[in-house]
Design an enzyme around this catalytic site. Structure first.
Site: not given
Ligand code: THU
Length: 127
Positions: A89, A57
């Site tokens: 986020c 995000e």
């Molecule tokens: N992650 C995201 O990209 N967005 C979120 O809102 C939550 C978590 C990613 C971070 C990490 O690379 C993986 O998901 C596991 O936490």
């Protein structure tokens, strides 16, 4: 389903395919729709130090801002299970107003259709 939502779902799904997530193997894609109809996308980019990981995000929002767009209508977030955006986020999305937030799963099904203010009531703001 409106055409723009379908375009966003496709963009978030494609972005998820480009995720760099060798540590968690939890791939995330996000796509934001701007007021002028442009779509910007992002994926999570992990790092060996873990803490430097950047969520999908925030990468989508930063890419949009760097391209000159700051007015966001909708963000679609794609994960395997349609998971909800993390707190960090939510705060970053909320910087740009009460954006509509959709989460979709790996098959493109909508899991959540809500708004930033519902996800993060009483968010911190500078007066
Ligand atoms: N992650 C995201 O990209 N967005 C979120 O809102 C939550 C978590 C990613 C971070 C990490 O690379 C993986 O998901 C596991 O936490």
């Amino acid at each position: 389903m409106p055409m723009e939502i379908e375009r966003l779902i496709n963009a978030a799904t494609s972005a998820r395919e480009r995720a760099y997530a060798p540590y968690s193997e939890y791939r995330v894609g996000a796509a934001v729709l701007t007021g002028n109809g442009t779509i910007h996308s992002g994926c999570n980019v992990e790092n060996a130090s873990y803490g430097l990981t950047i969520c999908a995000e925030r990468n989508a929002i930063c890419s949009a801002v760097a391209s000159g767009d700051q007015q966001f209508e909708v963000i679609v977030i794609c994960t395997e299970d349609g998971g909800s955006p993390c707190g960090a986020c939510r705060q970053v999305i909320g910087e740009f107003g009460n954006v509509r937030v959709l989460t979709i799963d790996g098959r493109g099904q909508v899991v959540l259709d809500t708004s930033l203010e519902q996800l993060l009531p009483d968010a911190f703001r500078r007066g």
